[in-house]
Write a protein that holds these residues in place. Structure first.
Motif, mmCIF file in Angstrom:
data_model
loop_
_atom_site.group_PDB
_atom_site.id
_atom_site.type_symbol
_atom_site.label_atom_id
_atom_site.label_comp_id
_atom_site.label_asym_id
_atom_site.label_seq_id
_atom_site.Cartn_x
_atom_site.Cartn_y
_atom_site.Cartn_z
ATOM 1 N N THR A 105 0.843 -1.191 0.000
ATOM 2 C CA THR A 105 0.000 0.000 0.000
ATOM 3 C C THR A 105 0.881 1.245 0.000
ATOM 4 N N LEU A 106 0.668 2.075 -1.020
ATOM 5 C CA LEU A 106 1.475 3.279 -1.208
ATOM 6 C C LEU A 106 0.747 4.522 -0.727
ATOM 7 N N ALA A 107 1.482 5.401 -0.081
ATOM 8 C CA ALA A 107 0.988 6.731 0.268
ATOM 9 C C ALA A 107 2.112 7.709 -0.028
ATOM 10 N N ALA A 108 1.769 8.805 -0.683
ATOM 11 C CA ALA A 108 2.795 9.807 -1.003
ATOM 12 C C ALA A 108 2.173 11.196 -0.962
ATOM 13 N N LYS A 109 2.918 12.132 -0.412
ATOM 14 C CA LYS A 109 2.437 13.509 -0.287
ATOM 15 C C LYS A 109 2.552 14.286 -1.588
ATOM 16 N N ASP A 110 3.325 13.771 -2.552
ATOM 17 C CA ASP A 110 3.469 14.483 -3.822
ATOM 18 C C ASP A 110 3.739 13.482 -4.942
ATOM 19 N N ALA A 111 3.576 13.920 -6.174
ATOM 20 C CA ALA A 111 3.703 13.041 -7.343
ATOM 21 C C ALA A 111 5.117 12.468 -7.479
ATOM 22 N N ASP A 112 6.144 13.254 -7.173
ATOM 23 C CA ASP A 112 7.521 12.756 -7.279
ATOM 24 C C ASP A 112 7.763 11.592 -6.318
ATOM 25 N N SER A 113 7.315 11.739 -5.081
ATOM 26 C CA SER A 113 7.467 10.665 -4.096
ATOM 27 C C SER A 113 6.676 9.433 -4.517
#
Length: 152
Positions: A105-113
């Motif tokens: 499960t992925l979580a990222a605060k921005d598109a690059d991350s």
């Protein structure tokens, strides 16, 4: 990447089987919730997206990568949680290509991350014997043995 899951305590080996794919997504989000990286809203966003777009999160047989957009208000931080179900979960009845047991499960605060997480995970999954080895995990000790086998 296995070391990342281990060192950050982002591995969950389920002791009960989800009733359906929605519950599997909820189970897979628990480890990220425990680390304050997501909220229930993010999990519900993933489920909504699967209803709308189909089982896009099953990236290869046996492997699901639950994620939604970085713009989700339910994302509090960046990380990947690894959840292993007891048995495969069907996302599309009658299509074993859309069954998954391993949930990243992925979580990222921005598109690059988000893109970096996907690239790192893809690199891990493409390693020889990695997916078959991960499918054998029943205990944390099994996970440690796989880390040793793959030099991580």
């Amino acid at each position: 990447m296995l070391r990342y899951f281990y060192d950050n305590q982002l591995i969950k080996i389920m002791d009960k089987q989800p009733k359906n794919w929605e519950e599997a997504i909820r189970f897979s989000g628990e480890i990220l919730k425990e680390h304050h990286l997501i909220t229930d809203q993010y999990i519900e966003d993933i489920i909504r997206d699967c209803h709308e777009y189909g089982p896009y999160i099953v990236i290869i047989p046996d492997v699901a990568m639950p994620h939604s957009s970085a713009e989700s208000s339910g994302v509090l931080g960046t990380g990947i949680g690894f959840t292993i179900m007891q048995k495969r979960v069907s996302f599309e009845e009658g299509n074993p290509e859309k069954d998954a047991k391993l949930f990243f499960t992925l979580a990222a605060k921005d598109a690059d991350s988000h893109m970096k997480n996907i690239a790192n995970l893809s690199e891990l999954l493409m390693m020889e014997d990695m997916v078959p080895d991960l499918l054998t995990i029943e205990t944390l000790r099994d996970f440690e043995r796989i880390m040793e086998k793959h030099g991580m």
